[in-house]
Motif scaffolding. Sequence first.
Motif, PDB file in Angstrom:
ATOM      1  N   LYS A  88       0.704  -1.340   0.253  1.00  0.00           N
ATOM      2  CA  LYS A  88      -0.412  -0.258   0.191  1.00  0.00           C
ATOM      3  C   LYS A  88       1.081   1.039  -0.048  1.00  0.00           C
ATOM      4  O   LYS A  88       2.066   1.141   0.763  1.00  0.00           O
ATOM      5  CB  LYS A  88      -0.912  -0.293   1.428  1.00  0.00           C
ATOM      6  N   PRO A  89       0.803   1.894  -0.992  1.00  0.00           N
ATOM      7  CA  PRO A  89       1.558   3.147  -1.081  1.00  0.00           C
ATOM      8  C   PRO A  89       1.152   3.930  -0.038  1.00  0.00           C
ATOM      9  O   PRO A  89       0.143   4.938   0.487  1.00  0.00           O
ATOM     10  CB  PRO A  89       0.826   3.747  -2.114  1.00  0.00           C
ATOM     11  N   ARG A  90       2.002   4.665   1.050  1.00  0.00           N
ATOM     12  CA  ARG A  90       2.761   5.612   2.004  1.00  0.00           C
ATOM     13  C   ARG A  90       4.243   6.330   2.377  1.00  0.00           C
ATOM     14  O   ARG A  90       4.866   5.212   2.183  1.00  0.00           O
ATOM     15  CB  ARG A  90       2.313   4.542   2.798  1.00  0.00           C
ATOM     16  N   GLY A  91       3.169   7.075   3.060  1.00  0.00           N
ATOM     17  CA  GLY A  91       4.763   7.648   3.287  1.00  0.00           C
ATOM     18  C   GLY A  91       4.600   9.040   2.555  1.00  0.00           C
ATOM     19  O   GLY A  91       3.730   9.975   1.710  1.00  0.00           O
ATOM     20  N   ARG A  92       6.054   9.034   2.610  1.00  0.00           N
ATOM     21  CA  ARG A  92       6.423  10.452   2.055  1.00  0.00           C
ATOM     22  C   ARG A  92       6.609  10.400   0.901  1.00  0.00           C
ATOM     23  O   ARG A  92       7.722   9.861   0.687  1.00  0.00           O
ATOM     24  CB  ARG A  92       7.621  11.391   2.592  1.00  0.00           C
ATOM     25  N   PHE A 113      -4.432  12.740  -6.749  1.00  0.00           N
ATOM     26  CA  PHE A 113      -3.255  12.036  -6.075  1.00  0.00           C
ATOM     27  C   PHE A 113      -3.345  12.081  -4.812  1.00  0.00           C
ATOM     28  O   PHE A 113      -3.747  10.655  -4.301  1.00  0.00           O
ATOM     29  CB  PHE A 113      -1.939  12.088  -6.422  1.00  0.00           C
ATOM     30  N   VAL A 114      -3.483  12.406  -3.905  1.00  0.00           N
ATOM     31  CA  VAL A 114      -3.914  12.765  -2.710  1.00  0.00           C
ATOM     32  C   VAL A 114      -5.021  11.770  -1.899  1.00  0.00           C
ATOM     33  O   VAL A 114      -5.074  11.266  -0.987  1.00  0.00           O
ATOM     34  CB  VAL A 114      -3.139  14.019  -2.199  1.00  0.00           C
ATOM     35  N   GLN A 115      -5.962  11.890  -3.079  1.00  0.00           N
ATOM     36  CA  GLN A 115      -7.428  12.133  -2.897  1.00  0.00           C
ATOM     37  C   GLN A 115      -7.559  10.312  -3.458  1.00  0.00           C
ATOM     38  O   GLN A 115      -8.158   9.761  -2.319  1.00  0.00           O
ATOM     39  CB  GLN A 115      -8.049  12.170  -3.423  1.00  0.00           C
ATOM     40  N   ALA A 116      -6.671  10.186  -3.777  1.00  0.00           N
ATOM     41  CA  ALA A 116      -6.333   8.474  -4.223  1.00  0.00           C
ATOM     42  C   ALA A 116      -5.776   7.618  -3.682  1.00  0.00           C
ATOM     43  O   ALA A 116      -6.195   6.285  -2.611  1.00  0.00           O
ATOM     44  CB  ALA A 116      -6.878   7.966  -5.590  1.00  0.00           C
ATOM     45  N   TYR A 117      -4.323   8.152  -2.496  1.00  0.00           N
ATOM     46  CA  TYR A 117      -3.713   7.420  -2.026  1.00  0.00           C
ATOM     47  C   TYR A 117      -3.941   8.721  -0.592  1.00  0.00           C
ATOM     48  O   TYR A 117      -2.571   9.673  -0.725  1.00  0.00           O
ATOM     49  CB  TYR A 117      -2.467   7.695  -2.753  1.00  0.00           C
ATOM     50  N   PRO A 118      -4.071   8.405   0.468  1.00  0.00           N
ATOM     51  CA  PRO A 118      -4.368   9.437   1.376  1.00  0.00           C
ATOM     52  C   PRO A 118      -3.668   9.021   2.260  1.00  0.00           C
ATOM     53  O   PRO A 118      -2.758   9.949   3.306  1.00  0.00           O
ATOM     54  CB  PRO A 118      -6.082   9.090   1.904  1.00  0.00           C
ATOM     55  N   ASP A 119      -2.486   8.067   2.117  1.00  0.00           N
ATOM     56  CA  ASP A 119      -1.931   7.588   3.136  1.00  0.00           C
ATOM     57  C   ASP A 119      -0.467   8.639   2.822  1.00  0.00           C
ATOM     58  O   ASP A 119       0.850   7.832   3.285  1.00  0.00           O
ATOM     59  CB  ASP A 119      -1.799   6.050   3.379  1.00  0.00           C
ATOM     60  N   VAL A 120      -0.564   8.641   1.237  1.00  0.00           N
ATOM     61  CA  VAL A 120       0.750   9.582   1.146  1.00  0.00           C
ATOM     62  C   VAL A 120       1.140  10.816   1.153  1.00  0.00           C
ATOM     63  O   VAL A 120      -0.031  11.388   0.985  1.00  0.00           O
ATOM     64  CB  VAL A 120       1.096   9.397  -0.548  1.00  0.00           C
ATOM     65  N   ARG A 121       2.391  11.727   1.718  1.00  0.00           N
ATOM     66  CA  ARG A 121       2.598  13.109   2.151  1.00  0.00           C
ATOM     67  C   ARG A 121       2.877  13.181   0.670  1.00  0.00           C
ATOM     68  O   ARG A 121       4.350  13.164   0.649  1.00  0.00           O
ATOM     69  CB  ARG A 121       2.891  13.351   3.123  1.00  0.00           C
ATOM     70  N   ARG A 270       4.777   3.812  -3.374  1.00  0.00           N
ATOM     71  CA  ARG A 270       4.387   5.967  -3.476  1.00  0.00           C
ATOM     72  C   ARG A 270       4.938   5.796  -5.399  1.00  0.00           C
ATOM     73  O   ARG A 270       4.082   6.310  -5.559  1.00  0.00           O
ATOM     74  CB  ARG A 270       4.983   6.325  -2.642  1.00  0.00           C
ATOM     75  N   VAL A 271       6.065   5.772  -5.886  1.00  0.00           N
ATOM     76  CA  VAL A 271       6.588   5.966  -6.919  1.00  0.00           C
ATOM     77  C   VAL A 271       5.651   5.090  -8.715  1.00  0.00           C
ATOM     78  O   VAL A 271       5.125   5.833  -9.440  1.00  0.00           O
ATOM     79  CB  VAL A 271       8.281   5.593  -8.089  1.00  0.00           C
ATOM     80  N   SER A 272       4.990   3.904  -8.058  1.00  0.00           N
ATOM     81  CA  SER A 272       4.644   3.349  -8.824  1.00  0.00           C
ATOM     82  C   SER A 272       3.463   3.415  -8.659  1.00  0.00           C
ATOM     83  O   SER A 272       2.711   3.672 -10.231  1.00  0.00           O
ATOM     84  CB  SER A 272       4.283   1.456  -8.420  1.00  0.00           C
TER      85      SER A 272
END
Length: 296
Positions: A88-92, A113-121, A270-272
């Motif tokens: 799961k994408p997460r972090g900065r 993008f941040v709406q789709a992946y809320p755990d990514v900063r 995250r990059v992927s």
Amino acid sequence: MDLLALSDFTLVARHGGFGRAARASARPKATLSRRVGELEASLGIRLFERGARALKLTQEGRTLYERAGLLLNELEEATAAIASGGEKPRGRLRISAPLVFSQTAMGKIAAGFVQAYPDVRLEVTTEDRAVDLIEEGFDLVIRVDPPSDLSLVGRAFLRDRLVVVASPDLKRPTAGHPAPAVSRHASDTMVWRLATPEGPSELQARPVLTLSSLIMVRDAVRAGAGAGCLPISLVSTDLAAGRLVHWGDVADSAITLWALYPSRRLLSARVSAFLDYLKQAFPNGTPDELAAFMEG
């Protein structure tokens, strides 16, 4: 090899000194210095040149930093993935993007993008210079027609081309007379080599206004200050609405935007995820898709 010492070495190298690394990590400066010294002793090489006021990587130190940084990132990401129970994408996620793309599209891309992946900063830095991903801590960069770089891999995700446009009120000059122009570069005269339905032609131009941003160039061209050479994606809506007229395509002016990241065996989740999001936003990578995205 002591992975903790290797981690401390990359921390000091990234921050450019023991003091800055100690403040950033809230760890004793003496401990970091001791661990780096132990690593140098175990390897039998000097990793830093220690001056009175500055700390500089040796050639061997730079090579180790570039390679070890990638490996440690992979370990950290693999550990985080295992701890979270999957990829799961997460972090900065730190991204560097060029000015025009940032001004016209990056805000909307980032929000989606941040709406789709809320755990990514997500952190986006806007600048046209070629940043160093490793030394400056970026995960991904977006570049326009980048030169070959064996340390980076990536994919092209958008194409564009340059056109010469002008306000309908500005008459195209006859042969031998330069057209007033709005340009990003100061010059007495310039020549646009155009591809038109009638065949190739050349148009002399005399800059009457120099502006550093393509957005400003477009706005000044709209206002009738002169003709301008701009990406088709930036002016296609104005052309369709009749606010601008098309004087011709610039010959051999294909533009390609690339998303690049350090070469890794294990690509960050995250990059992927961000690369996949770009593909969803621009499935065919055409100028029309970019223009529609900006207007949507």
